[in-house]
Design an enzyme around this catalytic site. Structure first.
Site: not given
Ligand code: OXD
Ligand code: MN
Length: 679
Positions: A302, A331-332, A348, A449
């Site tokens: 992640h 968290c940034g 991500d 989002r």
């Molecule tokens: C999550 C995302 O981690 O949307 O929830 O990236």
């Molecule tokens: Mn994520």
């Protein structure tokens, strides 16, 4: 016919008229992670004619031709059985042509899942009020009988889950169109990458995937023609909005068979198969590949991927130091990946491989599904510019108002001026309105989002993003939402200290990215920010990471950061943009341009170096008092954290594997260093 039967190699797939026959093409015999293509598989195409014939009966000639072109019987079987189960009125297979891709947006507008905003190509979408985040309590990793992942991972028996899901999905697409979109996780034609096939009745889901992933249709055609070992390897994702009945919301991922299914939900984190759901499948694939041959071990993390630029004024303007950053949701990650002194590769999810002793990474995605709350032109100039200039954007769960120039999106923190009223996911919203408990109702959801393609960003590093070899990683950064324990930035004492303590012992406050986190905030154990996405016991995940990093002859440096440290008055000690300084400092450290002060918790920056960078990057005078407060070593808090995490690892995280001795060694070492050296 249901998925329970699909996983049974003796099952005979039957279409409406009983025309689908089992050609023994299933690669999901035993516990294989994904369908594995072989030459034999290609030959098997010939034996799949009846299945193809049945698909022909269900699809129009135009759609059928697109499926027939992909010579992958596993795909035909998957599609035929999903049609049979979900019973759509019609099927649309999207190839990579601009016409087909444009049709997705048109369908989303037609069904009303998306509505136009005033800017051309900008649309908005609302999820139900109860469906505004990842629903962790309705999310399960499916496991075969007798497999235990420990209490940190929510699992369900695969057979029971499949029966339940079959019932929920039976006929769920009646009266609707089934959409099939093929995408590629990672750069096309790369050994890192895996094709994914999404089947859904929600144009919103595939519209997101269109923006977030590389196209995979032609790649799947190519792979199936080649008949190489990877020719048939693909992940399967099925989603139906169903009746959007909250009690029927289920998100099930079967990493042993490379398939995820979700129903009665629309929020992207529960439905966009290639995003969070695919992480469980990929993680398991990387583990199983590594168990077959250590050199093939790979990680799904992640993590953001970014290239921090060297300082122009010091003659290093052309230098790029590539770093990965693991932070829990909200968290940034996105704001870090977008700092102005860096180029962005991803925000991500990264796949990591050992390439000749070096860790190399790719961004699995090609777009951003970013949090909007707090995003404004001063703090997030890159993201705001990209949103303004792009002609292809989806906003989810924002406030929509018409006080300026037609329909505009608004989110908390966008600007000091707040619209008087508008429409959001909960209906009509008025400034100053309160809920039943008298609490002000925010204009937008905290988890609202924006989805857009990375190619719309001025700061994107396209060469690296599309490099099939990925990018060499110089540093890995771990960080969480930590109010009172860790300093803002430090370098690990060594690889084991960094990986085990900063990564695998991470704790962080929950956020509105999950339905549960939005209701109640608490500090939770979140190893490497991946706890929500594991498809193996925690102990096994730690060991999988340990083995990967131990196999590198040129391991990256490891750093820990904390953007959320608070003073005794509960106020944040750092501004949002202070992270520009932390990353520039790490960039200099990796390139041997700054020294550290050695402390029991790792190397912390010298005051002078930070003061210089604060001035240079933010035009700010950073005082010694600020430095001393921020970089104080909070010994008792750290000892408390060590005790908590040790207890977790001694207890349930041991299920299904043993916690590497290195983890306990590092906890003991940290404790001893703190007790011995810091008064
Ligand atoms: C999550 C995302 O981690 O949307 O929830 O990236
Ligand atoms: Mn994520």
């Amino acid at each position: 016919m249901g998925y329970d039967d699909m996983n049974d190699k003796d099952a005979v797939a039957v279409a409406d008229e009983g025309a689908f026959v089992d050609g023994d093409v299933s690669a999901d015999e035993g516990a294989s992670t994904v369908a594995d293509g072989t030459d034999e598989l290609i030959n098997n195409c010939l034996t799949q004619i009846p299945m193809l014939e049945a698909l022909k009966a269900k699809l129009t000639a135009e759609q059928f031709a697109k499926i027939e072109k992909i010579k992958n019987p596993e795909l035909w079987k998957f599609l035929a059985e999903t049609i049979e189960l979900c019973g759509p009125d019609k099927v649309f297979v999207c190839d990579d042509s601009p016409e087909d891709l444009a049709a997705i947006r048109a369908k989303a507008l037609e069904t009303g899942e998306e509505k136009p905003l005033s800017r051309t190509g900008h649309v908005y979408h609302f999820d139900p009020e109860w469906d505004q985040g990842r629903a962790t309590s309705d999310t399960k990793v499916l496991v075969p009988e007798g497999v235990d992942f420990g209490k940190e991972i929510s699992t369900k028996n695969v057979n029971e889950a499949n029966k339940e899901m079959d019932e929920l999905m039976r006929g769920a697409m009646k009266g609707r169109e089934m959409l099939v979109l093929v995408s590629c996780l990672g750069p096309v034609g790369s050994k890192f990458s895996i094709v994914g096939v999404q089947i859904t009745d929600s144009p919103y889901v595939v519209d997101n995937e269109r923006l977030l992933y590389r196209r995979g249709y032609e790649e799947m055609v190519r792979q199936s023609k080649e008949g190489s070992a990877s020719g048939g390897r693909f992940f399967k994702f099925v989603h139906s909005s169903g009746s959007l009945d909250k009690s029927g919301r289920r998100i099930y991922m079967d990493p042993f068979n490379g398939i995820t299914r979700s129903v009665n939900t629309q929020y992207g984190g529960n439905t966009i198969g290639l995003k969070k759901l695919a992480m469980r499948l990929a993680m398991r694939a990387g583990l199983e590949d590594g168990e077959r041959a250590e050199s093939e071990r790979w990680l799904t993390e992640h993590m953001l991927v970014m290239g921090v630029k060297g300082l122009e004024g010091e003659g290093h303007g052309g230098r790029r130091t590539y770093m990965l950053g693991a932070f829990p949701s909200m968290c940034g990650k996105t704001s870090t990946a977008m700092i102005p002194n860096a180029v962005v590769v991803g925000d991500d999810i990264a796949y990591l491989r050992n390439c000749g002793g070096e860790a190399r990474a790719v961004n699995v995605e090609a777009g951003v599904f970013g949090i909007l709350e707090g995003v404004n032109p001063k703090d997030d100039p890159q993201l705001v510019r990209a949103m303004e200039e792009s002609g292809d954007v989806i906003y989810s769960n924002v406030l929509v108002h018409d006080e300026l120039k037609g329909k505009e999106p608004f989110w908390t923190g966008k600007s000091p001026a707040v619209p008087e009223s508008g429409e959001n996911f909960a209906g009509r919203w008025e400034k100053g309105c309160v809920d039943a408990n008298g609490k002000p109702v925010p204009a937008s959801h905290p988890n609202s989002r924006v989805t857009l393609s990375l190619k719309d960003f001025e700061n994107v590093d396209l060469d690296v993003l599309e490099n099939p070899e990925g990018v060499g990683v110089s540093a890995v950064v771990y960080g969480g939402r930590d109010p009172d324990t860790s300093v803002p930035v430090r370098e690990a004492l060594d690889l084991d200290h960094g990986l085990m303590l900063m990564g695998m012992c991470l704790e962080s406050e929950t956020t509105a990215a999950t339905v549960e986190g939005a209701k109640q905030k608490k500090i939770v154990f979140n190893p490497a920010s991946n706890i929500d996405f594991l498809s193996m016991p925690v102990a096994e995940y730690v060991d999988h990471n340990r083995k990967f990093f131990a196999g590198l002859s040129k391991p990256p440096r490891i750093f820990g950061v904390n953007y959320f440290l608070q003073g005794s008055d509960g106020k944040f000690l750092n501004g949002k943009n202070d992270k520009w300084v932390w990353y520039q400092w790490m960039e200099k450290r990796v390139n041997g341009e700054v020294d550290v002060i050695e402390t029991p918790i790792g190397g912390i920056p010298k005051y002078e170096d930070l003061a210089f960078l604060f001035k240079e990057l933010l035009g700010k005078d950073y005082t010694r008092e600020e430095y001393e407060e921020q970089f104080a070593i909070r010994k008792d808090k750290i000892l408390g954290k060590i005790a908590r995490v040790r207890a977790i690892y001694k207890d349930s995280a041991c299920v299904g594997g043993s916690v590497p001795a290195k983890l306990f060694e590092q906890l003991d070492r940290q404790e001893a260093l703190l007790l011995g050296q810091v008064g």
